[in-house]
Design a protein around this motif. Sequence first.
Motif, PDB file in Angstrom:
ATOM      1  N   LEU A 176     -15.171  -1.302  -5.825  1.00 28.62           N
ATOM      2  CA  LEU A 176     -14.506  -1.886  -4.668  1.00 28.62           C
ATOM      3  C   LEU A 176     -13.028  -2.123  -4.948  1.00 28.62           C
ATOM      4  O   LEU A 176     -12.184  -1.976  -4.066  1.00 28.62           O
ATOM      5  N   ALA A 177     -12.716  -2.503  -6.177  1.00 34.01           N
ATOM      6  CA  ALA A 177     -11.330  -2.826  -6.535  1.00 34.01           C
ATOM      7  C   ALA A 177     -10.419  -1.608  -6.519  1.00 34.01           C
ATOM      8  O   ALA A 177      -9.194  -1.755  -6.597  1.00 34.01           O
ATOM      9  N   ARG A 178     -10.970  -0.406  -6.434  1.00 37.67           N
ATOM     10  CA  ARG A 178     -10.139   0.781  -6.410  1.00 37.67           C
ATOM     11  C   ARG A 178      -9.478   1.010  -5.062  1.00 37.67           C
ATOM     12  O   ARG A 178      -8.593   1.857  -4.955  1.00 37.67           O
ATOM     13  N   ASN A 179      -9.925   0.313  -4.054  1.00 40.41           N
ATOM     14  CA  ASN A 179      -9.351   0.476  -2.714  1.00 40.41           C
ATOM     15  C   ASN A 179      -8.338  -0.630  -2.476  1.00 40.41           C
ATOM     16  O   ASN A 179      -8.711  -1.763  -2.170  1.00 40.41           O
ATOM     17  N   PRO A 180      -7.043  -0.356  -2.604  1.00 34.46           N
ATOM     18  CA  PRO A 180      -6.040  -1.408  -2.436  1.00 34.46           C
ATOM     19  C   PRO A 180      -6.088  -2.059  -1.056  1.00 34.46           C
ATOM     20  O   PRO A 180      -5.822  -3.254  -0.933  1.00 34.46           O
ATOM     21  N   ALA A 181      -6.394  -1.269  -0.026  1.00 32.90           N
ATOM     22  CA  ALA A 181      -6.422  -1.833   1.323  1.00 32.90           C
ATOM     23  C   ALA A 181      -7.518  -2.885   1.455  1.00 32.90           C
ATOM     24  O   ALA A 181      -7.303  -3.960   2.036  1.00 32.90           O
ATOM     25  N   PHE A 182      -8.705  -2.608   0.919  1.00 31.91           N
ATOM     26  CA  PHE A 182      -9.780  -3.602   0.974  1.00 31.91           C
ATOM     27  C   PHE A 182      -9.358  -4.863   0.219  1.00 31.91           C
ATOM     28  O   PHE A 182      -9.577  -5.983   0.677  1.00 31.91           O
ATOM     29  N   LEU A 183      -8.741  -4.681  -0.934  1.00 31.93           N
ATOM     30  CA  LEU A 183      -8.270  -5.831  -1.692  1.00 31.93           C
ATOM     31  C   LEU A 183      -7.225  -6.613  -0.918  1.00 31.93           C
ATOM     32  O   LEU A 183      -7.142  -7.840  -1.018  1.00 31.93           O
ATOM     33  N   GLY A 184      -6.417  -5.913  -0.142  1.00 33.13           N
ATOM     34  CA  GLY A 184      -5.416  -6.599   0.664  1.00 33.13           C
ATOM     35  C   GLY A 184      -6.038  -7.560   1.654  1.00 33.13           C
ATOM     36  O   GLY A 184      -5.563  -8.688   1.838  1.00 33.13           O
ATOM     37  N   LEU A 242      -1.436 -10.180   9.676  1.00 33.64           N
ATOM     38  CA  LEU A 242      -1.929 -10.964   8.548  1.00 33.64           C
ATOM     39  C   LEU A 242      -0.770 -11.534   7.725  1.00 33.64           C
ATOM     40  O   LEU A 242      -0.788 -12.714   7.346  1.00 33.64           O
ATOM     41  N   VAL A 243       0.229 -10.727   7.452  1.00 37.09           N
ATOM     42  CA  VAL A 243       1.387 -11.223   6.701  1.00 37.09           C
ATOM     43  C   VAL A 243       2.098 -12.315   7.481  1.00 37.09           C
ATOM     44  O   VAL A 243       2.507 -13.349   6.921  1.00 37.09           O
ATOM     45  N   LEU A 244       2.256 -12.127   8.788  1.00 35.63           N
ATOM     46  CA  LEU A 244       2.866 -13.154   9.632  1.00 35.63           C
ATOM     47  C   LEU A 244       2.063 -14.448   9.567  1.00 35.63           C
ATOM     48  O   LEU A 244       2.631 -15.550   9.494  1.00 35.63           O
ATOM     49  N   SER A 245       0.742 -14.340   9.569  1.00 33.65           N
ATOM     50  CA  SER A 245      -0.113 -15.522   9.495  1.00 33.65           C
ATOM     51  C   SER A 245       0.141 -16.307   8.209  1.00 33.65           C
ATOM     52  O   SER A 245       0.266 -17.535   8.231  1.00 33.65           O
ATOM     53  N   LEU A 246       0.207 -15.607   7.091  1.00 32.05           N
ATOM     54  CA  LEU A 246       0.431 -16.290   5.816  1.00 32.05           C
ATOM     55  C   LEU A 246       1.789 -16.971   5.774  1.00 32.05           C
ATOM     56  O   LEU A 246       1.936 -18.074   5.234  1.00 32.05           O
ATOM     57  N   ALA A 256       3.866 -16.228  -2.009  1.00 34.53           N
ATOM     58  CA  ALA A 256       3.488 -15.196  -2.972  1.00 34.53           C
ATOM     59  C   ALA A 256       2.351 -14.327  -2.440  1.00 34.53           C
ATOM     60  O   ALA A 256       2.366 -13.100  -2.606  1.00 34.53           O
ATOM     61  N   LEU A 257       1.368 -14.943  -1.787  1.00 37.82           N
ATOM     62  CA  LEU A 257       0.242 -14.180  -1.244  1.00 37.82           C
ATOM     63  C   LEU A 257       0.679 -13.279  -0.092  1.00 37.82           C
ATOM     64  O   LEU A 257       0.148 -12.175   0.071  1.00 37.82           O
ATOM     65  N   ALA A 258       1.643 -13.732   0.689  1.00 35.31           N
ATOM     66  CA  ALA A 258       2.154 -12.881   1.773  1.00 35.31           C
ATOM     67  C   ALA A 258       2.798 -11.621   1.206  1.00 35.31           C
ATOM     68  O   ALA A 258       2.589 -10.509   1.718  1.00 35.31           O
ATOM     69  N   ALA A 259       3.572 -11.771   0.135  1.00 35.78           N
ATOM     70  CA  ALA A 259       4.210 -10.606  -0.488  1.00 35.78           C
ATOM     71  C   ALA A 259       3.173  -9.655  -1.084  1.00 35.78           C
ATOM     72  O   ALA A 259       3.269  -8.427  -0.927  1.00 35.78           O
ATOM     73  N   LEU A 276      -0.226  -4.556  -0.832  1.00 28.45           N
ATOM     74  CA  LEU A 276      -1.540  -3.914  -0.874  1.00 28.45           C
ATOM     75  C   LEU A 276      -1.856  -3.168   0.418  1.00 28.45           C
ATOM     76  O   LEU A 276      -2.531  -2.132   0.401  1.00 28.45           O
ATOM     77  N   LEU A 277      -1.376  -3.694   1.549  1.00 32.39           N
ATOM     78  CA  LEU A 277      -1.705  -3.100   2.844  1.00 32.39           C
ATOM     79  C   LEU A 277      -0.615  -2.184   3.374  1.00 32.39           C
ATOM     80  O   LEU A 277      -0.691  -1.738   4.520  1.00 32.39           O
ATOM     81  N   SER A 278       0.398  -1.888   2.556  1.00 35.11           N
ATOM     82  CA  SER A 278       1.448  -0.985   2.996  1.00 35.11           C
ATOM     83  C   SER A 278       0.863   0.398   3.242  1.00 35.11           C
ATOM     84  O   SER A 278      -0.123   0.785   2.620  1.00 35.11           O
ATOM     85  N   PRO A 279       1.430   1.203   4.128  1.00 36.18           N
ATOM     86  CA  PRO A 279       0.822   2.487   4.537  1.00 36.18           C
ATOM     87  C   PRO A 279       0.380   3.402   3.416  1.00 36.18           C
ATOM     88  O   PRO A 279      -0.700   3.975   3.493  1.00 36.18           O
ATOM     89  N   PRO A 280       1.141   3.594   2.313  1.00 37.03           N
ATOM     90  CA  PRO A 280       0.667   4.506   1.260  1.00 37.03           C
ATOM     91  C   PRO A 280      -0.641   4.067   0.621  1.00 37.03           C
ATOM     92  O   PRO A 280      -1.358   4.883   0.057  1.00 37.03           O
TER      93      PRO A 280
END
Length: 503
Positions: A272-280, A346-350, A474-477, A482-486
């Motif tokens: 599961l940890a291999r998927n950065p988006a899920f971790l995000g 999500l970033v705005l929320s944090l 820090a969590l917002a950054a 992690l959720l950036s397009p690439p």
Amino acid sequence: MATAPQASAAREVGGGRAALTLIVVLLGMLTLPMAMSGTTVALPRIGADLDASGAALQWVVVGYFLAASSFMLVAGSLGDLYGRRRILTTGAALYTAGTLASALAHHILLLDAARLLSGVGAAGVMASGGSLLAATFTGAARTRVFASLGTTAGLGLAFGPTFSGRLVDALGWRATFLSYVAVGAVILAGTRLMPESRADLAPRVDKAGAATFIAGLALALFAVTQGSASGPTAPATLLPATLAAALLLAFVRVERRVVRSGEGRPILDLRLARNPAFLGWIVGAFGLGAGTTGVLAFLPTYLQGASGTTAGTAGLTLLLMTVPVLALPPLGARLVNRGVPARHLLVLSLLLIAAGNAWLTTLHPDIPATALAGPLLTIGAGQGLSLGIVDAQALSMVAPSEVGMASGFLNTVRGGTGAVMLTAFGALLLTAVESRVGPDVSAARITAGAGGHAAAFTAAWKVALWSVTGLMAALAALTYRLLSPPARRPAPRAGTSPYTKTA
């Protein structure tokens, strides 16, 4: 985005009873937040009635979170294997029994034990409830359903303190638990009418993984609570921390062995940890809880002591924070369905939660509700905007047969966040006052900052709030990275591992 096979599977699972499934799950998601936020309002009265203080009193809330987070992941995986409705039913039964025992408890240790049982039941309800909805709905419908899930949880948070505060003032704290018993019985009855949902294949249960995970996580959270009370180098802290590290290391080895052998399915597939988006999305879920738990749990007791408000009035004040949690999840879902990137919300929320905690450092004894409106509304808006988005986005990345495991992992993070933040926030506040008045002062006076010690209690609040502000930034950054397009990954094809890297 869900695949066509996922949509077909969801329609097949939901059938004509999808609406009933939604109603029962939403009722559970309404009651559990009410039981959490409402219990915090009752803590001063519980402490006075049962002559409880310090850690024993805080475990009425912390123990619930500890048990829930420890069993959440296992409950989700067992739902995939044995039936999500079956686990939901079992969880509702345990929750109802534990809450009834809480209402009847006449000693703080019995109450703590009953709350632990309630937490185990809550794990079954929350993990299987989310996975049932993920298996029943897909696409835009799934986003709307999880938005309604967030709205319902917000409703529970919003009215939990008010509802419980009024009952505490009128009938006593036991009446609050009895009211949750009644709702738990309704949920239990409703589960009998729901359709069953499980994975197509039921491999051998990972018993070793379940045992090491539950014991390891429970000991880790216990070590955190002991460390805040006894110090990080005390034997009472080091022993459970060492055992927890050994058990969690054993858990990692067990899960890797299960994956390599192909015999059975792991409780948590570590790929599961291999998927950065899920971790995000996991980091985002952690942030939404970490930034709000301390205020939600301890502000009512501060207001009762420092401002002399009643439990009911303190609960009404907390509506300033929790009403946005009720109102904004549908807006977040609507924006996502209209093309606004979910990661931006999500970033705005944090960042909003960070700003609200910083603003709340204006807290002082006898502060009026009008002065609390700005910071509490900001914190609530941050949580509400993304509350229904996280689950929908994260669970859309896994195959239908494994949504229980993913939902369990997501809720484990939430539960663990609640337990750690309650412990850290509460320990800081209690220590600041006990250092001046001694450990034998009653819990009601300590937690509320009474007896002329409101200034020390307020100073401790400000330290905690600035710490949370820094953490949220820090969590917002990290979430944005992690959720950036690439780093984003498409949903897996049905029948494939949801954790394999894709191009």
